[in-house]
Design a protein around this motif. Structure first.
Motif, PDB file in Angstrom:
ATOM      1  N   ARG A 131      49.535  34.432  50.197  1.00 26.55           N
ATOM      2  CA  ARG A 131      49.025  35.644  49.570  1.00 26.55           C
ATOM      3  C   ARG A 131      49.827  36.871  49.997  1.00 26.55           C
ATOM      4  NH1 ARG A 131      43.136  36.096  52.232  1.00 26.55           N
ATOM      5  NH2 ARG A 131      43.183  33.928  51.530  1.00 26.55           N
ATOM      6  N   PHE A 132      49.730  37.916  49.165  1.00 31.38           N
ATOM      7  CA  PHE A 132      50.399  39.178  49.482  1.00 31.38           C
ATOM      8  C   PHE A 132      49.798  39.781  50.740  1.00 31.38           C
ATOM      9  CE2 PHE A 132      52.516  39.781  45.347  1.00 31.38           C
ATOM     10  CZ  PHE A 132      53.651  40.435  45.772  1.00 31.38           C
ATOM     11  N   HIS A 133      50.656  40.309  51.595  1.00 30.12           N
ATOM     12  CA  HIS A 133      50.207  41.064  52.763  1.00 30.12           C
ATOM     13  C   HIS A 133      50.918  42.405  52.767  1.00 30.12           C
ATOM     14  CE1 HIS A 133      47.811  37.959  54.738  1.00 30.12           C
ATOM     15  NE2 HIS A 133      48.750  37.094  54.400  1.00 30.12           N
ATOM     16  N   GLY A 134      50.260  43.388  53.317  1.00 32.87           N
ATOM     17  CA  GLY A 134      50.832  44.717  53.358  1.00 32.87           C
ATOM     18  C   GLY A 134      51.630  44.964  54.625  1.00 32.87           C
ATOM     19  N   LEU A 135      52.410  46.027  54.599  1.00 30.48           N
ATOM     20  CA  LEU A 135      53.165  46.443  55.775  1.00 30.48           C
ATOM     21  C   LEU A 135      52.335  47.460  56.544  1.00 30.48           C
ATOM     22  CD1 LEU A 135      55.973  46.365  57.236  1.00 30.48           C
ATOM     23  CD2 LEU A 135      56.512  48.430  55.932  1.00 30.48           C
ATOM     24  N   PRO A 136      52.044  47.193  57.835  1.00 33.31           N
ATOM     25  CA  PRO A 136      51.280  48.167  58.619  1.00 33.31           C
ATOM     26  C   PRO A 136      52.017  49.495  58.720  1.00 33.31           C
ATOM     27  CG  PRO A 136      51.470  46.061  59.771  1.00 33.31           C
ATOM     28  CD  PRO A 136      52.412  46.011  58.614  1.00 33.31           C
ATOM     29  N   HIS A 137      51.272  50.531  59.016  1.00 32.59           N
ATOM     30  CA  HIS A 137      51.887  51.843  59.188  1.00 32.59           C
ATOM     31  C   HIS A 137      52.852  51.787  60.371  1.00 32.59           C
ATOM     32  CE1 HIS A 137      52.388  56.157  59.724  1.00 32.59           C
ATOM     33  NE2 HIS A 137      51.834  56.301  58.531  1.00 32.59           N
ATOM     34  N   LEU A 150      62.157  43.318  53.535  1.00 30.19           N
ATOM     35  CA  LEU A 150      60.819  42.856  53.175  1.00 30.19           C
ATOM     36  C   LEU A 150      60.907  41.991  51.926  1.00 30.19           C
ATOM     37  CD1 LEU A 150      58.904  46.250  53.617  1.00 30.19           C
ATOM     38  CD2 LEU A 150      59.165  44.423  55.307  1.00 30.19           C
ATOM     39  N   VAL A 151      60.223  40.838  51.961  1.00 31.48           N
ATOM     40  CA  VAL A 151      60.187  39.913  50.833  1.00 31.48           C
ATOM     41  C   VAL A 151      58.731  39.600  50.500  1.00 31.48           C
ATOM     42  CG1 VAL A 151      60.902  37.656  49.941  1.00 31.48           C
ATOM     43  CG2 VAL A 151      62.375  38.884  51.559  1.00 31.48           C
ATOM     44  N   LYS A 152      58.331  39.898  49.256  1.00 29.02           N
ATOM     45  CA  LYS A 152      56.979  39.610  48.775  1.00 29.02           C
ATOM     46  C   LYS A 152      55.918  40.306  49.631  1.00 29.02           C
ATOM     47  CE  LYS A 152      57.959  35.110  46.628  1.00 29.02           C
ATOM     48  NZ  LYS A 152      59.380  34.915  46.977  1.00 29.02           N
ATOM     49  N   ILE A 153      56.135  41.580  49.911  1.00 30.65           N
ATOM     50  CA  ILE A 153      55.208  42.377  50.704  1.00 30.65           C
ATOM     51  C   ILE A 153      54.686  43.528  49.841  1.00 30.65           C
ATOM     52  CG2 ILE A 153      54.939  43.811  52.766  1.00 30.65           C
ATOM     53  CD1 ILE A 153      55.322  40.857  53.367  1.00 30.65           C
ATOM     54  N   ALA A 154      53.393  43.824  49.970  1.00 27.43           N
ATOM     55  CA  ALA A 154      52.786  44.929  49.215  1.00 27.43           C
ATOM     56  C   ALA A 154      52.965  46.230  49.984  1.00 27.43           C
ATOM     57  CB  ALA A 154      51.299  44.643  48.986  1.00 27.43           C
ATOM     58  N   LEU A 155      53.469  47.256  49.303  1.00 26.29           N
ATOM     59  CA  LEU A 155      53.740  48.549  49.924  1.00 26.29           C
ATOM     60  C   LEU A 155      52.892  49.608  49.226  1.00 26.29           C
ATOM     61  CD1 LEU A 155      57.615  48.141  50.072  1.00 26.29           C
ATOM     62  CD2 LEU A 155      55.977  47.735  51.915  1.00 26.29           C
ATOM     63  N   ASP A 156      52.025  50.261  50.003  1.00 29.85           N
ATOM     64  CA  ASP A 156      51.089  51.215  49.408  1.00 29.85           C
ATOM     65  C   ASP A 156      51.667  52.628  49.410  1.00 29.85           C
ATOM     66  OD1 ASP A 156      50.889  52.139  52.005  1.00 29.85           O
ATOM     67  OD2 ASP A 156      48.962  51.169  52.394  1.00 29.85           O
ATOM     68  N   LYS A 157      50.810  53.595  49.099  1.00 26.45           N
ATOM     69  CA  LYS A 157      51.264  54.978  48.923  1.00 26.45           C
ATOM     70  C   LYS A 157      51.779  55.614  50.198  1.00 26.45           C
ATOM     71  CE  LYS A 157      46.518  56.691  49.450  1.00 26.45           C
ATOM     72  NZ  LYS A 157      45.417  57.429  48.787  1.00 26.45           N
ATOM     73  N   SER A 158      51.498  55.017  51.365  1.00 27.98           N
ATOM     74  CA  SER A 158      52.002  55.588  52.618  1.00 27.98           C
ATOM     75  C   SER A 158      53.462  55.232  52.868  1.00 27.98           C
ATOM     76  CB  SER A 158      51.151  55.108  53.800  1.00 27.98           C
ATOM     77  OG  SER A 158      51.326  53.714  54.025  1.00 27.98           O
ATOM     78  N   PHE A 159      53.975  54.203  52.188  1.00 25.79           N
ATOM     79  CA  PHE A 159      55.331  53.729  52.461  1.00 25.79           C
ATOM     80  C   PHE A 159      56.401  54.769  52.150  1.00 25.79           C
ATOM     81  CE2 PHE A 159      59.166  51.289  51.165  1.00 25.79           C
ATOM     82  CZ  PHE A 159      59.464  50.752  52.396  1.00 25.79           C
TER      83      PHE A 159
END
Length: 400
Positions: A131-137, A150-159
């Protein structure tokens, strides 16, 4: 040699007599499970793994040894213990690859623990079935970060904010099949950027601002192209750029909503590679003035659509005064090419000149063309007119 003198070393054990720094370098080339297993070699190796500056954690290593770690819980137990007892103050490399599904909190804890060690290089990836996992802050731990892959990682608005203000020495960024929400990349220090097959939630423009970029690699593939467009700010130091727009063959109607218009901000590039049948028409709007590439030395078209009788190619050649090498590789030629007869010796064929096509490219010394057999007659017919004013050009033809 001082650090090794504290431990008794078996006679003839020259490897264990090496200083810690060299042993760490050796251990950096092996997976983490093997690195931990070196603790049984001797007292000299007992605690070395606890301070090694390179952590290469790959779940595939455990998947291939089912007799030892038949359940994902064994891998989880190993990683928890490894990160708990590892005591290096900083890491040269933190590499983590996940192959199975784990809870978000579990994986996030592993990522955060590795990133807290101020790594200079971070490489995080997952297999297709995980499953997709995000990158911690990243926080203050990113002040040493030079390379982020990063490969197949979800990046949110903080990235985007972390990139622009939290990574002061980041030079190398690779995003492969990542989810970008929002799709924005901003950095004043980036020198190398790869964005390959990334996704967004739709209705967004991929925006890239990296004025120090030297190498740029962009691949976009997907149904409906998944993007409203691509916006790239000027890159004055750019040496090499590769742009590939691939259409999913399962969906013939897949097409971008509007041109990407990348060319006008790639004008300083020295080596340019463009691939994909629709690439040329998509990258440049028809109503815009074609930009001049004053520094361009090599130009490659791979599988591009030249069925406009080389009109777009002419725009490039007439606006690249320093171009030295041109490569056309399996490009799409006008439809009439398939109706021509095949000739056994294309050098002797009678060919029709396209007198309306005149290219001015005085420094072009070499043109390499890889062609399909069915296109050979039309190809020579077009070239006879196009290259008549390029007498310094050597043309090399190769059948694909």
């Amino acid at each position: 040699m001082g650090s090794s003198s504290r431990f008794p070393v078996a006679t003839g054990d020259r490897l264990s007599s090496l200083p810690d720094e060299l042993l760490y370098a050796i251990m950096s080339f092996i997976p983490v499970r093997q690195a931990v297993q070196t603790c049984v070699l001797s007292r000299r190796w007992e605690h070395l793994w606890c301070s090694m500056p390179c952590l290469n954690i790959d779940q595939q290593e455990f998947d291939s040894t089912a007799t030892w770690f038949s359940e994902g819980s064994r891998f989880e137990e190993f990683v928890n213990s490894l990160l708990m007892f590892h005591k290096a103050r900083s890491l040269d490399v933190f590499r983590f690859h996940v192959t199975q599904n784990y809870g978000f909190k579990v994986v996030n804890r592993w990522f955060r623990r590795g990133i807290k060690c101020f790594p200079a290089v971070v490489e995080i990836s997952r297999s297709a079935n995980a499953r997709f996992h995000g990158l911690p802050h990243l926080g203050s731990s990113s002040y040493r970060l030079r390379r982020l892959h990063l490969v197949k990682i979800a990046l949110d608005k903080s990235f985007p904010r972390q990139l622009s203000s939290g990574c002061p020495v980041l030079e190398d960024l690779k995003l492969d099949e990542c989810l970008l929400d929002p799709p924005e990349i901003t950095s004043c220090t980036l020198r190398n950027l790869i964005v390959a097959d990334c996704m967004t939630n739709g209705g967004n423009v991929l925006t890239i601002t990296a004025p120090a970029l030297v190498s740029f690699y962009l691949v976009i593939t997907g149904v409906g192209w998944n993007w409203d467009g691509v916006s790239v700010n000027e890159m004055p130091a750019l040496v090499k750029a590769t742009v590939c727009l691939k259409q999913d063959r399962r969906y013939t109607s897949s097409s971008p909503k509007r041109p990407c218009k990348l060319l006008c901000n790639l004008i300083n590039v020295k080596n340019l590679e463009l691939s994909g049948l629709q690439t040329l028409s998509i990258l440049h709007g028809e109503s815009d003035a074609f930009p001049t590439f004053s520094n361009l030395r090599t130009l490659l078209f791979d599988g591009c659509d030249l069925s406009d009788d080389f009109q777009m190619l002419g725009c490039f050649l007439n606006n690249t005064p320093c171009l030295e090498k041109l490569t056309l590789q399996c490009c799409k030629l006008p439809e009439g090419s398939k109706k021509r007869k095949r000739m056994e010796n294309p050098k002797r064929m009678s060919i029709k000149c396209h007198d309306s096509l005149t290219f001015q490219c005085p420094n072009l010394k070499l043109t390499e063309i890889k062609y399909k057999e069915d296109d050979v007659h039309q190809l020579f017919g077009l070239l006879s007119g196009i290259w008549r004013n390029l007498r310094k050009t050597t043309i090399i033809l190769t059948k694909a």
